[in-house]
Design a protein around this motif. Structure first.
Motif, PDB file in Angstrom:
ATOM      1  N   LEU A   1      52.251  46.252  -0.914  1.00 39.26           N
ATOM      2  CA  LEU A   1      52.539  45.941   0.494  1.00 39.26           C
ATOM      3  C   LEU A   1      51.704  46.780   1.468  1.00 39.26           C
ATOM      4  O   LEU A   1      51.869  46.674   2.682  1.00 39.26           O
ATOM      5  N   GLY A   2      50.829  47.625   0.940  1.00 42.34           N
ATOM      6  CA  GLY A   2      49.976  48.443   1.812  1.00 42.34           C
ATOM      7  C   GLY A   2      50.762  49.498   2.578  1.00 42.34           C
ATOM      8  O   GLY A   2      50.475  49.781   3.747  1.00 42.34           O
ATOM      9  N   LEU A   3      51.757  50.117   1.900  1.00 41.17           N
ATOM     10  CA  LEU A   3      52.602  51.117   2.568  1.00 41.17           C
ATOM     11  C   LEU A   3      52.311  52.513   2.010  1.00 41.17           C
ATOM     12  O   LEU A   3      51.708  52.658   0.941  1.00 41.17           O
ATOM     13  N   ARG A   4      52.754  53.532   2.718  1.00 41.15           N
ATOM     14  CA  ARG A   4      52.703  54.895   2.202  1.00 41.15           C
ATOM     15  C   ARG A   4      53.825  55.051   1.165  1.00 41.15           C
ATOM     16  O   ARG A   4      54.704  54.171   1.049  1.00 41.15           O
ATOM     17  N   TYR A   5      53.822  56.176   0.443  1.00 36.53           N
ATOM     18  CA  TYR A   5      54.808  56.379  -0.625  1.00 36.53           C
ATOM     19  C   TYR A   5      55.308  57.824  -0.580  1.00 36.53           C
ATOM     20  O   TYR A   5      54.508  58.757  -0.533  1.00 36.53           O
ATOM     21  N   LEU A   6      56.621  57.999  -0.583  1.00 42.08           N
ATOM     22  CA  LEU A   6      57.168  59.361  -0.588  1.00 42.08           C
ATOM     23  C   LEU A   6      58.164  59.531  -1.733  1.00 42.08           C
ATOM     24  O   LEU A   6      59.164  58.808  -1.810  1.00 42.08           O
ATOM     25  N   ASP A   7      57.873  60.532  -2.591  1.00 44.32           N
ATOM     26  CA  ASP A   7      58.748  60.880  -3.718  1.00 44.32           C
ATOM     27  C   ASP A   7      59.579  62.089  -3.272  1.00 44.32           C
ATOM     28  O   ASP A   7      59.104  63.223  -3.308  1.00 44.32           O
ATOM     29  N   THR A   8      60.819  61.852  -2.834  1.00 40.30           N
ATOM     30  CA  THR A   8      61.618  62.975  -2.309  1.00 40.30           C
ATOM     31  C   THR A   8      62.073  63.911  -3.435  1.00 40.30           C
ATOM     32  O   THR A   8      62.289  65.096  -3.204  1.00 40.30           O
ATOM     33  N   GLY A   9      62.175  63.380  -4.662  1.00 40.71           N
ATOM     34  CA  GLY A   9      62.533  64.240  -5.795  1.00 40.71           C
ATOM     35  C   GLY A   9      61.487  65.324  -5.994  1.00 40.71           C
ATOM     36  O   GLY A   9      61.807  66.470  -6.329  1.00 40.71           O
ATOM     37  N   ALA A  10      60.210  64.974  -5.768  1.00 39.87           N
ATOM     38  CA  ALA A  10      59.126  65.952  -5.918  1.00 39.87           C
ATOM     39  C   ALA A  10      59.314  67.099  -4.918  1.00 39.87           C
ATOM     40  O   ALA A  10      58.966  68.247  -5.210  1.00 39.87           O
ATOM     41  N   MET A  11      59.874  66.795  -3.739  1.00 43.19           N
ATOM     42  CA  MET A  11      60.089  67.848  -2.730  1.00 43.19           C
ATOM     43  C   MET A  11      61.199  68.811  -3.194  1.00 43.19           C
ATOM     44  O   MET A  11      61.069  70.031  -3.058  1.00 43.19           O
ATOM     45  N   TYR A  12      62.287  68.257  -3.752  1.00 39.00           N
ATOM     46  CA  TYR A  12      63.345  69.138  -4.284  1.00 39.00           C
ATOM     47  C   TYR A  12      62.810  69.953  -5.464  1.00 39.00           C
ATOM     48  O   TYR A  12      63.140  71.130  -5.627  1.00 39.00           O
ATOM     49  N   ARG A  13      61.971  69.320  -6.265  1.00 36.14           N
ATOM     50  CA  ARG A  13      61.381  70.036  -7.401  1.00 36.14           C
ATOM     51  C   ARG A  13      60.449  71.158  -6.923  1.00 36.14           C
ATOM     52  O   ARG A  13      60.415  72.244  -7.503  1.00 36.14           O
ATOM     53  N   ALA A  14      59.689  70.899  -5.847  1.00 36.97           N
ATOM     54  CA  ALA A  14      58.732  71.903  -5.359  1.00 36.97           C
ATOM     55  C   ALA A  14      59.469  73.133  -4.815  1.00 36.97           C
ATOM     56  O   ALA A  14      59.061  74.269  -5.076  1.00 36.97           O
ATOM     57  N   ILE A  15      60.544  72.911  -4.084  1.00 39.63           N
ATOM     58  CA  ILE A  15      61.330  74.057  -3.588  1.00 39.63           C
ATOM     59  C   ILE A  15      61.923  74.825  -4.763  1.00 39.63           C
ATOM     60  O   ILE A  15      61.957  76.061  -4.768  1.00 39.63           O
ATOM     61  N   THR A  16      62.361  74.091  -5.788  1.00 34.84           N
ATOM     62  CA  THR A  16      62.938  74.730  -6.980  1.00 34.84           C
ATOM     63  C   THR A  16      61.883  75.575  -7.689  1.00 34.84           C
ATOM     64  O   THR A  16      62.153  76.710  -8.106  1.00 34.84           O
ATOM     65  N   TRP A  17      60.670  75.014  -7.804  1.00 37.58           N
ATOM     66  CA  TRP A  17      59.560  75.756  -8.430  1.00 37.58           C
ATOM     67  C   TRP A  17      59.339  77.076  -7.695  1.00 37.58           C
ATOM     68  O   TRP A  17      59.175  78.131  -8.302  1.00 37.58           O
ATOM     69  N   TRP A  18      59.346  77.013  -6.372  1.00 37.90           N
ATOM     70  CA  TRP A  18      59.110  78.213  -5.557  1.00 37.90           C
ATOM     71  C   TRP A  18      60.228  79.244  -5.766  1.00 37.90           C
ATOM     72  O   TRP A  18      59.965  80.443  -5.916  1.00 37.90           O
ATOM     73  N   MET A  19      61.484  78.771  -5.796  1.00 36.87           N
ATOM     74  CA  MET A  19      62.629  79.682  -6.004  1.00 36.87           C
ATOM     75  C   MET A  19      62.502  80.400  -7.351  1.00 36.87           C
ATOM     76  O   MET A  19      62.730  81.608  -7.443  1.00 36.87           O
TER      77      MET A  19
END
Ligand code: DC
Length: 224
Positions: free
Chosen positions: A27-45
């Motif tokens: 559909l020519g849209l952007r894509y956001l994986d919100t799970g990756a954001m929770y995972r990234a904060i977890t990685w940092w912690m």
């Protein structure tokens, strides 16, 4: 809202990521994986040595990591404090700790605000966005153009995860998924839940292309 917002929720292994990226491409849209954001904060912690089972300790530091998320469905990226964490966030340490971190209300408030800003920008500057997660239809984008709740049988989900990951067994994946489902569905803030107006799509036995085609059809139906 001017742009199209396709909200895709569901448990781990329901096929959300592959389906969401395929729909965004088509559909020519952007894509956001919100799970990756929770995972990234977890990685940092974990890197900082924060005890992730201590909600107060996680909350106290939740504002520190700087997240940068790329929304190209062909090459999604995620960086924390300038470090590309796309690989490490899929490892067993992060996977084992992410449910605890994502249950902390301050973490959710911060990430939901970021997700809404990314969504608004994609709608302002482009055709819109496909967002995948657990609380997109219920909390992040309650006014989404279309809401999909993807499911698959526990057996099929465990099979998919075991095929994706090296060095694991079907039984280990079955147990890990059951644990994560329980934690994600029972947390106090924005648990995994189907929005009342979401279309439930059981992907058991369907091919990826069949599921993508059905989500694209449902989206076009809403916008015609
Ligand atoms: O989709 P995933 O397996 O990468 O998600 C990782 C974890 O993040 C999942 O166990 C629950 C959490 N999560 C969440 O709480 N809310 C979201 N919108 C997306 C993911």
């Amino acid at each position: 809202m001017a742009g199209l917002v396709v909200a895709i929720d569901g448990p781990s292994g329901s096929g959300k990521s592959s389906v969401s990226r395929g729909v965004a491409r088509e559909l020519g849209l952007r894509y956001l994986d919100t799970g990756a954001m929770y995972r990234a904060i977890t990685w940092w912690m974990l890197r900082e040595g924060v005890d992730v089972t201590d909600a107060a300790a996680v909350a106290a530091r939740a504002g520190e990591p700087e997240l940068v998320v790329g929304t190209d469905p062909d090459a999604p990226t995620i960086a924390v404090d300038g470090v590309d964490v796309s690989g490490p966030i899929r490892g067993p340490e992060v996977t084992g700790a992410v449910s605890a971190v994502s249950a902390v209300p301050v973490v959710r408030r911060r990430l939901v605000a970021m997700q809404r800003a990314i969504m608004d920008e994609a709608c302002r500057e482009g055709a819109g966005i496909v967002i995948e997660g657990r609380d997109i239809g219920t909390a992040v984008a309650p006014d989404a153009t279309v809401k999909i709740f993807l499911t698959a049988s526990p057996e099929e989900r465990a099979r998919r995860r075991a095929a994706e990951l090296a060095g694991t067994t079907l039984e280990a994946q079955r147990e890990a998924l059951a644990r994560r489902d329980r934690l994600d569905s029972t947390r106090a803030v924005n648990p995994l839940a189907k929005a009342e107006d979401a279309v439930e799509l059981d992907t058991t036995g369907l091919t990826l292309d069949e599921v993508i085609a059905e989500v694209v059809r449902l989206t076009k139906e809403r916008t015609s």
